[in-house]
Scaffold this motif. Structure first.
Motif, PDB file in Angstrom:
ATOM      1  N   VAL A 241       0.832  -1.200   0.000  1.00 54.06           N
ATOM      2  CA  VAL A 241       0.000   0.000   0.000  1.00 54.06           C
ATOM      3  C   VAL A 241       0.870   1.255   0.000  1.00 54.06           C
ATOM      4  CG1 VAL A 241      -1.695   1.331   1.323  1.00 54.06           C
ATOM      5  CG2 VAL A 241      -1.965  -1.136   1.080  1.00 54.06           C
ATOM      6  N   VAL A 242       1.927   1.240   0.804  1.00 57.61           N
ATOM      7  CA  VAL A 242       2.839   2.392   0.836  1.00 57.61           C
ATOM      8  C   VAL A 242       3.497   2.597  -0.534  1.00 57.61           C
ATOM      9  CG1 VAL A 242       5.012   3.262   1.798  1.00 57.61           C
ATOM     10  CG2 VAL A 242       3.298   2.244   3.306  1.00 57.61           C
ATOM     11  N   THR A 243       3.921   1.517  -1.146  1.00 52.81           N
ATOM     12  CA  THR A 243       4.573   1.617  -2.456  1.00 52.81           C
ATOM     13  C   THR A 243       3.607   2.153  -3.516  1.00 52.81           C
ATOM     14  OG1 THR A 243       6.008  -0.254  -1.900  1.00 52.81           O
ATOM     15  CG2 THR A 243       5.814   0.323  -4.225  1.00 52.81           C
ATOM     16  N   LEU A 244       2.370   1.640  -3.512  1.00 47.77           N
ATOM     17  CA  LEU A 244       1.379   2.123  -4.472  1.00 47.77           C
ATOM     18  C   LEU A 244       1.082   3.601  -4.254  1.00 47.77           C
ATOM     19  CD1 LEU A 244      -1.125  -0.889  -4.488  1.00 47.77           C
ATOM     20  CD2 LEU A 244       0.310  -0.129  -6.396  1.00 47.77           C
ATOM     21  N   THR A 245       1.036   4.012  -2.992  1.00 49.20           N
ATOM     22  CA  THR A 245       0.772   5.418  -2.691  1.00 49.20           C
ATOM     23  C   THR A 245       1.901   6.313  -3.185  1.00 49.20           C
ATOM     24  OG1 THR A 245      -0.479   4.763  -0.714  1.00 49.20           O
ATOM     25  CG2 THR A 245       0.212   7.057  -0.858  1.00 49.20           C
ATOM     26  N   PHE A 246       3.139   5.884  -2.937  1.00 53.34           N
ATOM     27  CA  PHE A 246       4.277   6.672  -3.417  1.00 53.34           C
ATOM     28  C   PHE A 246       4.308   6.716  -4.946  1.00 53.34           C
ATOM     29  CE2 PHE A 246       8.713   7.152  -4.779  1.00 53.34           C
ATOM     30  CZ  PHE A 246       9.012   8.361  -4.150  1.00 53.34           C
ATOM     31  N   ALA A 247       4.022   5.571  -5.581  1.00 47.00           N
ATOM     32  CA  ALA A 247       3.998   5.530  -7.047  1.00 47.00           C
ATOM     33  C   ALA A 247       2.923   6.466  -7.593  1.00 47.00           C
ATOM     34  CB  ALA A 247       3.747   4.099  -7.521  1.00 47.00           C
ATOM     35  N   LEU A 248       1.764   6.493  -6.924  1.00 39.96           N
ATOM     36  CA  LEU A 248       0.688   7.384  -7.355  1.00 39.96           C
ATOM     37  C   LEU A 248       1.112   8.838  -7.223  1.00 39.96           C
ATOM     38  CD1 LEU A 248      -2.246   7.921  -8.200  1.00 39.96           C
ATOM     39  CD2 LEU A 248      -2.886   7.743  -5.780  1.00 39.96           C
ATOM     40  N   TRP A 249       1.738   9.182  -6.109  1.00 41.39           N
ATOM     41  CA  TRP A 249       2.198  10.560  -5.919  1.00 41.39           C
ATOM     42  C   TRP A 249       3.213  10.937  -6.993  1.00 41.39           C
ATOM     43  CZ3 TRP A 249       6.990  12.757  -5.074  1.00 41.39           C
ATOM     44  CH2 TRP A 249       6.976  14.104  -4.689  1.00 41.39           C
ATOM     45  N   PHE A 250       4.128  10.028  -7.293  1.00 42.23           N
ATOM     46  CA  PHE A 250       5.162  10.296  -8.302  1.00 42.23           C
ATOM     47  C   PHE A 250       4.531  10.520  -9.683  1.00 42.23           C
ATOM     48  CE2 PHE A 250       8.270   8.993 -11.484  1.00 42.23           C
ATOM     49  CZ  PHE A 250       9.386   9.724 -11.097  1.00 42.23           C
ATOM     50  N   VAL A 251       3.554   9.681 -10.042  1.00 37.98           N
ATOM     51  CA  VAL A 251       2.895   9.821 -11.345  1.00 37.98           C
ATOM     52  C   VAL A 251       2.106  11.125 -11.411  1.00 37.98           C
ATOM     53  CG1 VAL A 251       1.130   8.843 -12.875  1.00 37.98           C
ATOM     54  CG2 VAL A 251       2.798   7.340 -11.757  1.00 37.98           C
ATOM     55  N   LEU A 252       1.385  11.440 -10.337  1.00 40.68           N
ATOM     56  CA  LEU A 252       0.613  12.689 -10.320  1.00 40.68           C
ATOM     57  C   LEU A 252       1.534  13.897 -10.456  1.00 40.68           C
ATOM     58  CD1 LEU A 252      -1.930  11.883  -7.447  1.00 40.68           C
ATOM     59  CD2 LEU A 252      -2.464  12.134  -9.879  1.00 40.68           C
ATOM     60  N   LYS A 253       2.691  13.820  -9.810  1.00 42.74           N
ATOM     61  CA  LYS A 253       3.648  14.911  -9.906  1.00 42.74           C
ATOM     62  C   LYS A 253       4.201  15.011 -11.324  1.00 42.74           C
ATOM     63  CE  LYS A 253       5.962  17.969  -7.332  1.00 42.74           C
ATOM     64  NZ  LYS A 253       5.307  19.004  -6.491  1.00 42.74           N
ATOM     65  N   ALA A 254       4.448  13.858 -11.953  1.00 40.34           N
ATOM     66  CA  ALA A 254       5.050  13.842 -13.289  1.00 40.34           C
ATOM     67  C   ALA A 254       4.118  14.410 -14.349  1.00 40.34           C
ATOM     68  CB  ALA A 254       5.449  12.414 -13.658  1.00 40.34           C
ATOM     69  N   VAL A 255       2.807  14.154 -14.195  1.00 38.46           N
ATOM     70  CA  VAL A 255       1.852  14.625 -15.210  1.00 38.46           C
ATOM     71  C   VAL A 255       1.268  15.987 -14.844  1.00 38.46           C
ATOM     72  CG1 VAL A 255       1.249  12.265 -15.847  1.00 38.46           C
ATOM     73  CG2 VAL A 255      -0.117  13.457 -14.129  1.00 38.46           C
ATOM     74  N   ASP A 256       1.796  16.600 -13.782  1.00 34.10           N
ATOM     75  CA  ASP A 256       1.319  17.921 -13.355  1.00 34.10           C
ATOM     76  C   ASP A 256      -0.184  17.899 -13.086  1.00 34.10           C
ATOM     77  OD1 ASP A 256       1.635  20.556 -12.627  1.00 34.10           O
ATOM     78  OD2 ASP A 256       1.323  21.333 -14.655  1.00 34.10           O
ATOM     79  N   ALA A 257      -0.593  16.921 -12.256  1.00 36.37           N
ATOM     80  CA  ALA A 257      -2.011  16.758 -11.918  1.00 36.37           C
ATOM     81  C   ALA A 257      -2.489  17.915 -11.039  1.00 36.37           C
ATOM     82  CB  ALA A 257      -2.208  15.438 -11.190  1.00 36.37           C
ATOM     83  N   PRO A 258      -3.804  18.125 -10.936  1.00 36.59           N
ATOM     84  CA  PRO A 258      -4.334  19.172 -10.050  1.00 36.59           C
ATOM     85  C   PRO A 258      -3.894  18.959  -8.602  1.00 36.59           C
ATOM     86  CG  PRO A 258      -6.042  18.380 -11.535  1.00 36.59           C
ATOM     87  CD  PRO A 258      -4.870  17.470 -11.718  1.00 36.59           C
ATOM     88  N   LYS A 259      -3.910  20.027  -7.847  1.00 36.11           N
ATOM     89  CA  LYS A 259      -3.415  19.970  -6.468  1.00 36.11           C
ATOM     90  C   LYS A 259      -4.251  19.053  -5.580  1.00 36.11           C
ATOM     91  CE  LYS A 259      -1.151  24.495  -6.356  1.00 36.11           C
ATOM     92  NZ  LYS A 259      -1.082  25.815  -5.679  1.00 36.11           N
ATOM     93  N   GLY A 260      -5.554  18.946  -5.844  1.00 35.89           N
ATOM     94  CA  GLY A 260      -6.409  18.118  -5.006  1.00 35.89           C
ATOM     95  C   GLY A 260      -5.924  16.688  -4.887  1.00 35.89           C
ATOM     96  N   PRO A 261      -5.840  15.926  -5.992  1.00 33.48           N
ATOM     97  CA  PRO A 261      -5.337  14.548  -5.901  1.00 33.48           C
ATOM     98  C   PRO A 261      -3.919  14.470  -5.357  1.00 33.48           C
ATOM     99  CG  PRO A 261      -6.420  14.937  -8.014  1.00 33.48           C
ATOM    100  CD  PRO A 261      -6.300  16.263  -7.342  1.00 33.48           C
ATOM    101  N   LEU A 262      -3.075  15.425  -5.724  1.00 37.83           N
ATOM    102  CA  LEU A 262      -1.689  15.404  -5.265  1.00 37.83           C
ATOM    103  C   LEU A 262      -1.604  15.570  -3.753  1.00 37.83           C
ATOM    104  CD1 LEU A 262       1.123  15.185  -6.568  1.00 37.83           C
ATOM    105  CD2 LEU A 262       1.216  17.684  -6.571  1.00 37.83           C
ATOM    106  N   HIS A 263      -2.340  16.511  -3.214  1.00 38.70           N
ATOM    107  CA  HIS A 263      -2.316  16.750  -1.770  1.00 38.70           C
ATOM    108  C   HIS A 263      -2.945  15.602  -0.987  1.00 38.70           C
ATOM    109  CE1 HIS A 263      -1.887  21.407  -2.295  1.00 38.70           C
ATOM    110  NE2 HIS A 263      -0.816  20.737  -2.654  1.00 38.70           N
ATOM    111  N   ARG A 264      -4.041  15.034  -1.497  1.00 37.15           N
ATOM    112  CA  ARG A 264      -4.679  13.919  -0.803  1.00 37.15           C
ATOM    113  C   ARG A 264      -3.762  12.700  -0.773  1.00 37.15           C
ATOM    114  NH1 ARG A 264      -7.346  17.764  -0.584  1.00 37.15           N
ATOM    115  NH2 ARG A 264      -5.825  17.964   1.084  1.00 37.15           N
ATOM    116  N   THR A 265      -3.017  12.481  -1.867  1.00 35.56           N
ATOM    117  CA  THR A 265      -2.077  11.360  -1.910  1.00 35.56           C
ATOM    118  C   THR A 265      -0.928  11.586  -0.935  1.00 35.56           C
ATOM    119  OG1 THR A 265      -2.632  10.999  -4.235  1.00 35.56           O
ATOM    120  CG2 THR A 265      -0.625   9.971  -3.419  1.00 35.56           C
ATOM    121  N   ARG A 266      -0.449  12.818  -0.861  1.00 40.17           N
ATOM    122  CA  ARG A 266       0.610  13.152   0.103  1.00 40.17           C
ATOM    123  C   ARG A 266       0.126  12.903   1.527  1.00 40.17           C
ATOM    124  NH1 ARG A 266       0.946  19.234   0.935  1.00 40.17           N
ATOM    125  NH2 ARG A 266      -1.001  18.582   1.941  1.00 40.17           N
ATOM    126  N   ASP A 267      -1.079  13.336   1.829  1.00 40.87           N
ATOM    127  CA  ASP A 267      -1.630  13.130   3.177  1.00 40.87           C
ATOM    128  C   ASP A 267      -1.712  11.648   3.517  1.00 40.87           C
ATOM    129  OD1 ASP A 267      -1.902  15.867   3.244  1.00 40.87           O
ATOM    130  OD2 ASP A 267      -4.066  15.861   2.851  1.00 40.87           O
TER     131      ASP A 267
END
Length: 334
Positions: A241-267
């Protein structure tokens, strides 16, 4: 001073027949009030998780040995039942506080103008889940804390938390068609995260069911599994779960996703790290009750974090709702 309207006999009859519609005609809550009402249901659900853990960790699971009464002769705890009776009966009483929080959420959603019927239905769904879980809690006591029923009791509470979080999120949105904020591949990754998190929580109930905290000092049946093996499997799932969460954050950061999903993933990532630290410390210190209780609290926060990630992937614009404030009696009963 606000003038209180006169209530006629006809009004009283209508109030008895359909109290929600009666209240809705006379009260319009602010958007902030509706949000707070929905949030109160989340808070009380988490409180129930924590106090339920306290019942187990203090060995008070059979403090009230029967249900729905506390004893065969008394509805409430007695002095002879001591500390354990107070703990178990107190947890039962908190169910009524949870019902009050859910009831407030239903009333606030029903009284909002314009009436958002979908929001009201989410409130009623919570109510029926609470009722079902109360009955299941009684069965848990009647079967002597059978670990499988205890696990089902916790999972149903997690389902209640799911509906409560969805309702709270919907109070912050409109009723327009949802618009995705990320691509299909990211959504697939998120659903893998959801599945892994759900499995993590389910395996966590097995760890509890096979572990040393049976919930009562009597000879309570445990799941016939090696506790340490199940705990290690639980830890592996946590790392997934931790790995999937980090991977999701990395992908969201790479594609310049909106702040909402990025911040929720960080939290969620930060919550998982804290939960992992507690999990390892409790494992290597022979499961002290305080840390086990914190870990149960953390499991609720993890699931809330996962749900917020899912719900952040889309937005719902505000639009006019066709359902009038004073609907016919059939709709008003929803």
């Amino acid at each position: 001073m606000v003038r209180v309207p006169n209530v006629t006999r006809t009004d009283a009859v209508r109030a008895l027949r359909n109290p929600l519609a009666f209240i809705a005609e006379r009260w319009t809550p602010t958007q902030r009030t509706v949000r707070r009402a929905a949030l109160s249901a989340i808070v009380m659900t988490v409180v129930i998780v924590v106090t339920g853990g306290a019942v187990r960790l203090t060995g008070s699971g059979l403090g009230c040995p029967t249900w729905p009464k506390c004893t065969d002769q008394s509805l409430t705890t007695t002095s002879e039942m001591g500390f354990h009776g107070v703990i178990e009966f107190g947890n039962r009483m908190l169910t009524y506080v949870l019902c009050a929080a859910v009831g407030w959420a239903i009333i606030a959603a029903r009284s909002q103008k314009p009436w958002r019927r979908a929001l009201t239905r989410l409130g009623w769904t919570q109510f029926w889940v609470v009722m079902g879980n109360a009955v299941l809690g009684g069965i848990v006591v009647l079967v002597g804390l059978n670990p499988y029923t205890v696990a089902a009791h916790f999972i149903l509470t997690t389902a209640l938390l799911t509906v409560a979080v969805v309702m709270w999120q919907r109070t912050r949105e409109g009723d327009g068609e949802p618009r995705p904020l990320v691509g299909a591949s990211i959504k697939q990754l998120v659903w893998f995260l959801v599945a892994a998190s759900a499995l993590l929580i389910a395996v966590g109930t097995v760890v509890t069911g096979a572990g040393p905290h049976a919930g009562d000092s009597s000879d309570v049946h445990r799941m016939p599994l090696d506790w340490e093996t199940v705990a290690k499997g639980h830890a592996v799932l946590a790392w997934i779960v931790v790995t999937l969460t980090f991977a999701l954050w990395f992908v969201l950061k790479a594609v310049d996703a909106p702040k909402g999903p990025l911040h929720r993933t960080r939290d969620l990532f930060l919550i998982l790290l804290a939960q992992g630290v507690i999990g390892y410390v409790q494992y290597f210190t022979d499961l002290p009750e305080v840390l086990v209780g914190l870990h149960m609290f953390g499991s609720a926060l993890v699931w809330i974090g996962v749900l917020r990630v899912v719900l952040s992937l889309r937005e719902r614009p505000h639009r006019a709702v066709d359902v009038p404030a004073q609907a016919d009696s059939q709709l008003s009963a929803v």
